[in-house]
Design an enzyme around this catalytic site. Structure first.
Site, short mmCIF file in Angstrom:
data_model
loop_
_atom_site.label_atom_id
_atom_site.label_comp_id
_atom_site.label_asym_id
_atom_site.label_seq_id
_atom_site.Cartn_x
_atom_site.Cartn_y
_atom_site.Cartn_z
N ASP A 10 -3.21 11.50 4.06
CA ASP A 10 -3.32 10.35 3.15
C ASP A 10 -2.97 9.13 3.99
OD1 ASP A 10 -3.05 8.39 1.23
OD2 ASP A 10 -1.94 9.65 -0.19
N ARG A 67 -5.59 17.22 -1.79
CA ARG A 67 -5.88 15.99 -2.54
C ARG A 67 -7.12 15.36 -1.92
NH1 ARG A 67 -1.28 13.98 -2.48
NH2 ARG A 67 -1.22 12.46 -0.79
N ASP A 126 -7.15 3.23 1.00
CA ASP A 126 -6.23 4.33 0.68
C ASP A 126 -7.08 5.60 0.52
OD1 ASP A 126 -4.27 5.98 -0.31
OD2 ASP A 126 -3.94 4.86 -2.17
N HIS A 156 4.99 12.86 -0.89
CA HIS A 156 5.23 11.71 -0.01
C HIS A 156 5.79 12.17 1.34
CE1 HIS A 156 5.27 8.58 -3.50
NE2 HIS A 156 4.08 9.06 -3.24
N HIS A 186 -0.54 0.02 -4.26
CA HIS A 186 -0.43 0.21 -5.72
C HIS A 186 -0.49 -1.20 -6.27
CE1 HIS A 186 1.55 4.45 -5.51
NE2 HIS A 186 0.43 4.35 -4.84
N ASP A 229 19.81 -6.37 15.57
CA ASP A 229 18.90 -7.45 15.97
C ASP A 229 17.42 -7.09 15.82
OD1 ASP A 229 20.97 -9.10 16.54
OD2 ASP A 229 21.00 -8.65 18.68
N HIS A 233 0.78 14.30 -10.60
CA HIS A 233 0.67 12.84 -10.53
C HIS A 233 -0.57 12.37 -11.29
CE1 HIS A 233 -2.46 13.08 -7.37
NE2 HIS A 233 -1.71 13.96 -6.75
N TYR A 270 -1.41 21.32 -5.95
CA TYR A 270 -0.32 21.63 -5.02
C TYR A 270 0.32 22.93 -5.51
CZ TYR A 270 -1.36 16.69 -4.68
OH TYR A 270 -2.02 15.49 -4.56
N GLU A 288 -7.92 10.09 -7.14
CA GLU A 288 -7.23 10.98 -6.20
C GLU A 288 -6.61 12.21 -6.85
OE1 GLU A 288 -3.46 9.32 -4.72
OE2 GLU A 288 -4.08 7.39 -5.55
N GLU A 304 -9.07 11.67 -2.09
CA GLU A 304 -8.87 10.31 -2.62
C GLU A 304 -9.90 9.35 -2.06
OE1 GLU A 304 -5.11 8.45 -1.49
OE2 GLU A 304 -5.32 7.03 -3.14
N HIS A 349 -4.70 4.47 -9.13
CA HIS A 349 -3.96 3.22 -9.32
C HIS A 349 -4.87 2.09 -8.90
CE1 HIS A 349 -3.43 3.44 -4.92
NE2 HIS A 349 -3.12 4.71 -5.11
N1 GLY Z 1 -1.06 6.55 -0.45
C1 GLY Z 1 -0.41 6.31 -1.65
C2 GLY Z 1 -1.20 6.75 -2.78
O1 GLY Z 1 -2.17 7.47 -2.61
O2 GLY Z 1 -0.95 6.39 -3.90
MN MN Z 2 -3.56 6.23 -3.71
MN MN Z 3 -3.24 7.65 -0.83
#
Ligand code: GLY
Ligand code: MN
Ligand code: MN
Length: 451
Positions: free
Chosen positions: A262, A419, A273, A245, A375, A42, A364, A402, A398, A421, A368
């Site tokens: 992040d 990172r 972001d 992630h 995204h 529920d 990566h 790593y 970003e 960003e 984006h």
């Molecule tokens: N927080 C997701 C990214 O940085 O793409």
């Molecule tokens: Mn991002």
């Molecule tokens: Mn991010």
């Protein structure tokens, strides 16, 4: 919220007019809202409106379908929505209802959602082209086909069924890619709140806290401004920073480690972001500072490449070159930068392709599009070529490094994850960093954390 920007009703109307014009006089466009998603039994997940639907309607309820019909005398904008129902509203909250959407949301004609099948057959009759999000949701695909089949069965009565189906996504996504001044204000506002939250995290952080405690501080700042996270916050100390992630956020923070956060907020659908990486105890170690500086230089090089006329990939190329130059200087990579950043040619024997060596540490892309989705939508390539950056586009920048334990890496670098960003608006002159409200220079981070 006091002084919070919002998208005016006139802008939603203007978006719909642009869409109606782009559709052409024989077409019809149909778009469904998001659904309430069951978490378990529920309990539901918090409702999040579909971004395309929100962009065109500003309407934040589930169980709705918007229809756009150019030139229709009874109205070009039809909305199917939940009827008012005091018993249900006691459980799940207020609904606008059929009269409410006409009064408050610029709808020309509204029906109860239960009338969808019956009315859609009528609305589709005589239209030759149907735009909808083909393949987006199987159940909706089947609905559209069922309406089509009802109309086909009426062909002998002279009813004309649509004969062309087109994807609506491309039209709406191209519109969403270019942010209006009002949208930029929304994103700037979200960015400012997120920047303040990251600042708070730096001020709060200390050894012995758990990752979720810092997460709570950040999200408290979001909610104070009426916002929520635009995605699940990543708060990773030490080796957790190397999991791209990582969302468990349950470990204790240790002196001597870096913390990577992040986290972004969402204002009426518009996302921010931000990532910052900083020392748990307030001072970078020698190795951490060296690697951090490499990422920071790469991020600055990438931001410098965000300007009209450059293509989408230019910031990524700038970041990769800068990161790799730094890795060579620190002895983490050996060889010529040009060679290290080049993907080796695909093997002719069909075996797995090798990756450029820098990808051991940077796996990566550098950003984006950003907007109603974190995204965000919008093509990255046009006719096979990276698209050109234009004013009004918003993207993230970003880069990161790593360093997981590996035989070819000196242990002094192991488990450092960094990172940085920011959210960047392309302007006529170059770009504007919307998230500049949170520091990223080593001296500034250390000064802030020393206070
Ligand atoms: N927080 C997701 C990214 O940085 O793409
Ligand atoms: Mn991002
Ligand atoms: Mn991010």
């Amino acid at each position: 919220m006091k002084n919070a920007p919002t998208i005016p009703a006139s802008e939603f109307a203007e978006r719909r007019q642009r869409l109606l014009k782009a559709l052409g006089i024989n077409a019809i466009a149909i778009i469904q809202s998001a659904h309430v998603v069951i978490r378990n039994r529920d309990a539901d997940f918090p409702f999040r409106q579909d971004s395309d639907f929100l962009y065109l309607t500003g309407f934040n309820e589930p169980n709705a379908v918007a229809v756009f019909i150019p030139g229709r005398a009874e109205g070009e904008y039809v909305l199917f929505c939940q009827a008012k129902d005091p018993a249900m509203e006691r459980w799940t909250g207020k609904r606008a209802g059929v009269e409410g959407v006409i009064k408050d949301y610029g709808v020309d004609q509204a029906f109860k959602i239960e009338e969808l099948d019956q009315q859609m057959v009528k609305l589709l009759s005589g239209r030759s082209e149907v735009y909808y999000r083909i393949g987006f949701e199987t159940e909706f695909d089947l609905k559209v086909l069922s309406w089509l089949n009802v109309l086909r069965r009426q062909a002998r009565n002279g009813v004309a069924a649509p004969h062309t189906f087109k994807v609506l996504d491309a039209l709406v996504h191209e519109m969403r890619l270019f942010k209006s001044p009002a949208e930029v204000e929304m994103m700037r506002y979200a960015a400012q709140t997120a920047a303040r939250a990251h600042t708070k995290a730096m001020q709060t952080c200390r050894p012995g806290l758990c990752e979720f405690e810092v997460q709570a501080e950040i999200e408290r700042e979001f909610r104070q401004d009426g916002m929520e996270p635009s995605y699940t916050s990543i708060v990773g100390g030490g080796e957790n920073a190397c999991i791209l992630h990582y969302v468990e956020n349950r470990s204790a923070l240790k002196a001597g480690d870096l913390l990577l956060i992040d986290a972004g907020s969402e204002h009426q659908g518009y996302a921010s972001d931000i990532t910052r990486s900083f020392p748990v105890s307030g001072r970078f170690s020698h190795e951490q500072a060296q690697l951090y500086q490499v990422v920071l230089e790469a991020q600055k090089a990438a931001i410098a490449a965000v300007k009209p006329g450059n293509n989408w990939d230019a910031p990524h190329q700038a970041a990769v070159r800068s990161l790799t130059t730094g890795l060579v200087k620190l002895g983490l990579s050996q060889g010529e930068v040009d060679e290290l950043i080049k993907d080796p040619p695909k093997p002719e024997d069909g075996s797995a392709a090798q990756e450029a060596p820098y990808r051991q540490f940077y796996m990566h892309k550098t950003g984006h599009w950003l907007g109603l989705d974190v995204h965000d939508v919008g093509d990255y390539k046009l006719k096979g070529e990276w698209r050109t950056l234009e004013p009004g586009m918003v993207l993230t920048v970003e880069p990161g490094l790593y360093i997981s334990p590996a035989e070819n890496v000196d242990p002094k670098w192991w488990n450092i994850g960094i990172r940085i960003e920011d959210d960047v608006l392309v302007t006529t002159e170059g770009c504007e960093v919307l998230t500049a409200g949170v520091v990223k220079e080593i001296v500034d981070i250390e000064a802030l954390m020393a206070q």
